[in-house]
Motif scaffolding. Structure first.
Motif, PDB file in Angstrom:
ATOM      1  N   GLN A  45       7.677  -0.991  -4.541  1.00 25.08           N
ATOM      2  CA  GLN A  45       7.644  -1.890  -5.689  1.00 25.08           C
ATOM      3  C   GLN A  45       8.193  -3.276  -5.347  1.00 25.08           C
ATOM      4  OE1 GLN A  45       9.591  -0.002  -9.064  1.00 25.08           O
ATOM      5  NE2 GLN A  45       8.840   1.999  -8.436  1.00 25.08           N
ATOM      6  N   GLN A  46       8.611  -3.462  -4.092  1.00 24.55           N
ATOM      7  CA  GLN A  46       9.180  -4.745  -3.663  1.00 24.55           C
ATOM      8  C   GLN A  46      10.328  -5.164  -4.581  1.00 24.55           C
ATOM      9  OE1 GLN A  46       7.389  -7.178  -0.871  1.00 24.55           O
ATOM     10  NE2 GLN A  46       7.777  -5.047  -0.414  1.00 24.55           N
ATOM     11  N   GLN A  47      11.247  -4.218  -4.828  1.00 30.27           N
ATOM     12  CA  GLN A  47      12.337  -4.482  -5.757  1.00 30.27           C
ATOM     13  C   GLN A  47      13.658  -4.019  -5.166  1.00 30.27           C
ATOM     14  OE1 GLN A  47      12.563  -2.131  -9.426  1.00 30.27           O
ATOM     15  NE2 GLN A  47      12.986  -4.009 -10.569  1.00 30.27           N
ATOM     16  N   ALA A  48      14.684  -4.840  -5.357  1.00 30.44           N
ATOM     17  CA  ALA A  48      16.039  -4.494  -4.925  1.00 30.44           C
ATOM     18  C   ALA A  48      16.982  -4.657  -6.110  1.00 30.44           C
ATOM     19  CB  ALA A  48      16.493  -5.388  -3.772  1.00 30.44           C
ATOM     20  N   ILE A  49      17.857  -3.671  -6.298  1.00 33.49           N
ATOM     21  CA  ILE A  49      18.839  -3.698  -7.378  1.00 33.49           C
ATOM     22  C   ILE A  49      20.219  -3.504  -6.767  1.00 33.49           C
ATOM     23  CG2 ILE A  49      19.659  -2.578  -9.484  1.00 33.49           C
ATOM     24  CD1 ILE A  49      16.787  -1.773 -10.057  1.00 33.49           C
ATOM     25  N   CYS A  50      21.151  -4.373  -7.118  1.00 33.46           N
ATOM     26  CA  CYS A  50      22.515  -4.267  -6.613  1.00 33.46           C
ATOM     27  C   CYS A  50      23.483  -4.412  -7.781  1.00 33.46           C
ATOM     28  CB  CYS A  50      22.783  -5.338  -5.560  1.00 33.46           C
ATOM     29  SG  CYS A  50      24.411  -5.213  -4.777  1.00 33.46           S
ATOM     30  N   GLN A  51      24.329  -3.416  -7.948  1.00 32.58           N
ATOM     31  CA  GLN A  51      25.310  -3.401  -9.033  1.00 32.58           C
ATOM     32  C   GLN A  51      24.634  -3.601 -10.387  1.00 32.58           C
ATOM     33  OE1 GLN A  51      28.523  -6.123  -8.041  1.00 32.58           O
ATOM     34  NE2 GLN A  51      28.611  -5.362  -5.930  1.00 32.58           N
TER      35      GLN A  51
ATOM     36  N   LEU B 222       0.803  -1.213   0.000  1.00 36.54           N
ATOM     37  CA  LEU B 222       0.000   0.000   0.000  1.00 36.54           C
ATOM     38  C   LEU B 222       0.838   1.266   0.000  1.00 36.54           C
ATOM     39  CD1 LEU B 222      -2.713  -1.099   2.606  1.00 36.54           C
ATOM     40  CD2 LEU B 222      -2.952  -0.996   0.122  1.00 36.54           C
ATOM     41  N   GLU B 223       2.135   1.138   0.255  1.00 36.89           N
ATOM     42  CA  GLU B 223       2.994   2.318   0.318  1.00 36.89           C
ATOM     43  C   GLU B 223       3.235   2.898  -1.065  1.00 36.89           C
ATOM     44  OE1 GLU B 223       6.585   1.126   2.205  1.00 36.89           O
ATOM     45  OE2 GLU B 223       5.899   1.772   4.172  1.00 36.89           O
ATOM     46  N   ASN B 224       3.412   4.220  -1.110  1.00 40.99           N
ATOM     47  CA  ASN B 224       3.833   4.840  -2.361  1.00 40.99           C
ATOM     48  C   ASN B 224       5.270   4.436  -2.648  1.00 40.99           C
ATOM     49  OD1 ASN B 224       1.419   6.248  -2.774  1.00 40.99           O
ATOM     50  ND2 ASN B 224       2.052   7.857  -1.361  1.00 40.99           N
ATOM     51  N   PRO B 225       5.585   4.209  -3.926  1.00 37.92           N
ATOM     52  CA  PRO B 225       6.967   3.836  -4.248  1.00 37.92           C
ATOM     53  C   PRO B 225       7.959   4.883  -3.753  1.00 37.92           C
ATOM     54  CG  PRO B 225       5.531   3.501  -6.127  1.00 37.92           C
ATOM     55  CD  PRO B 225       4.720   4.224  -5.091  1.00 37.92           C
ATOM     56  N   SER B 226       8.985   4.427  -3.100  1.00 40.26           N
ATOM     57  CA  SER B 226      10.049   5.303  -2.628  1.00 40.26           C
ATOM     58  C   SER B 226      11.361   4.565  -2.839  1.00 40.26           C
ATOM     59  CB  SER B 226       9.853   5.667  -1.154  1.00 40.26           C
ATOM     60  OG  SER B 226       9.801   4.501  -0.356  1.00 40.26           O
ATOM     61  N   LYS B 227      12.443   5.256  -2.627  1.00 40.74           N
ATOM     62  CA  LYS B 227      13.746   4.677  -2.941  1.00 40.74           C
ATOM     63  C   LYS B 227      14.713   4.881  -1.788  1.00 40.74           C
ATOM     64  CE  LYS B 227      17.552   5.248  -6.276  1.00 40.74           C
ATOM     65  NZ  LYS B 227      17.985   5.951  -7.504  1.00 40.74           N
ATOM     66  N   LEU B 228      15.440   3.824  -1.480  1.00 40.77           N
ATOM     67  CA  LEU B 228      16.539   3.892  -0.527  1.00 40.77           C
ATOM     68  C   LEU B 228      17.801   3.468  -1.262  1.00 40.77           C
ATOM     69  CD1 LEU B 228      14.997   2.199   2.644  1.00 40.77           C
ATOM     70  CD2 LEU B 228      15.636   4.594   2.432  1.00 40.77           C
ATOM     71  N   SER B 229      18.863   4.247  -1.110  1.00 40.34           N
ATOM     72  CA  SER B 229      20.125   3.916  -1.768  1.00 40.34           C
ATOM     73  C   SER B 229      21.245   3.872  -0.742  1.00 40.34           C
ATOM     74  CB  SER B 229      20.470   4.966  -2.838  1.00 40.34           C
ATOM     75  OG  SER B 229      19.491   4.989  -3.845  1.00 40.34           O
ATOM     76  N   HIS B 230      22.136   2.910  -0.925  1.00 37.38           N
ATOM     77  CA  HIS B 230      23.323   2.845  -0.081  1.00 37.38           C
ATOM     78  C   HIS B 230      24.417   2.124  -0.852  1.00 37.38           C
ATOM     79  CE1 HIS B 230      25.957   1.209   3.200  1.00 37.38           C
ATOM     80  NE2 HIS B 230      25.886   2.483   3.538  1.00 37.38           N
ATOM     81  N   LEU B 231      25.515   2.837  -1.113  1.00 34.39           N
ATOM     82  CA  LEU B 231      26.625   2.294  -1.878  1.00 34.39           C
ATOM     83  C   LEU B 231      26.117   1.694  -3.195  1.00 34.39           C
ATOM     84  CD1 LEU B 231      28.699   0.723   1.062  1.00 34.39           C
ATOM     85  CD2 LEU B 231      28.978   2.960  -0.024  1.00 34.39           C
TER      86      LEU B 231
END
Length: 233
Positions: free
Chosen positions: A141-147, A124-133
């Protein structure tokens, strides 16, 4: 109304649980073996799967392994009382939580609601983004991207990663992580957080600087490291 799939070869138990959970405003479908359960899980749109371990034709572990190749649908494993091997193996294979038989109906309902609360909250949350390194996390969006690569994580692993990335460099006790990520109080000898974190670390590529991502402070908890320097304290 949340939709659940209950998979267990004990038809009497399934009937009793289905009736109880239906009275709690949950929509329940049932399967009595791993093969038909897997087919229903892949074809249906379920909010949670309740999965017994010992079943004919296909065990719960075998089904979970095949399910995780195609879906991150939340799974609550129903294990034998006191069988630590089943609990650990289930978590290693991507189960979100486990409950040992025999259990009370109220205890089962509490575990179900805890999992639904944390997974549906994110939907139910609005899409947001967390970034670290080298990691980008999109909780809505229940999505994780690494490299640059999309990392397939379970709902619990995504929540755990979100907790760490929201406060990198902070020390979290296992008690905090269990309550805030798993939605339950930490019990003696409960290794759920350790196993989910182990799975998360295994799925993420090695950091480009060669350093570890998480530091275990024995007896105190875990910290997601901000840089190659380990924060003291």
């Amino acid at each position: 109304m949340s939709k659940l799939l209950l998979i267990d070869d004990d038809k009497e138990l399934v009937s009793l649980l289905a009736e109880f959970l239906s009275l709690e405003n949950l929509d329940i479908d049932c399967a009595y073996d791993g093969e038909s359960g897997l087919q229903m899980a892949l074809e249906g749109n379920y909010d949670l799967i309740l999965l017994d371990v010992m079943m004919p034709r296909m065990t719960g572990f075998e089904m979970l392994k095949l399910l995780r190749q195609k879906s991150d649908m939340p799974v609550l494993m129903l294990t034998a009382k006191g069988d630590e091997i089943d609990k650990v193996l289930g978590l290693e294979m991507g189960a979100d939580d486990y409950l040992a038989k025999p259990f009370s109906e109220r205890e089962l309902l509490a575990r179900i609601r805890a999992i639904l609360r944390r997974t549906q909250h994110h939907k139910l949350e609005n899409p947001s983004k967390l970034s670290h390194l080298d990691i980008e996390l999109f909780p809505g969006q229940q999505q994780a991207i690494c490299q640059g690569l999309t990392i397939e994580l379970t709902g619990t692993e995504l929540l755990l990663l979100e907790k760490f990335l929201s406060q990198p460099g902070e020390l979290f006790s296992k008690e905090e992580l269990s309550e805030q990520v798993l939605g339950k109080k930490l019990q003696p000898f409960d290794r759920s957080i350790d196993m989910h974190l182990s799975n998360l670390r295994r799925k993420l590529p090695e950091r480009l600087d060669g350093q570890t991502r998480v530091k275990n402070f024995r007896g105190r908890g875990y910290m997601w490291l901000e840089s190659s320097e380990i924060k003291k304290g």
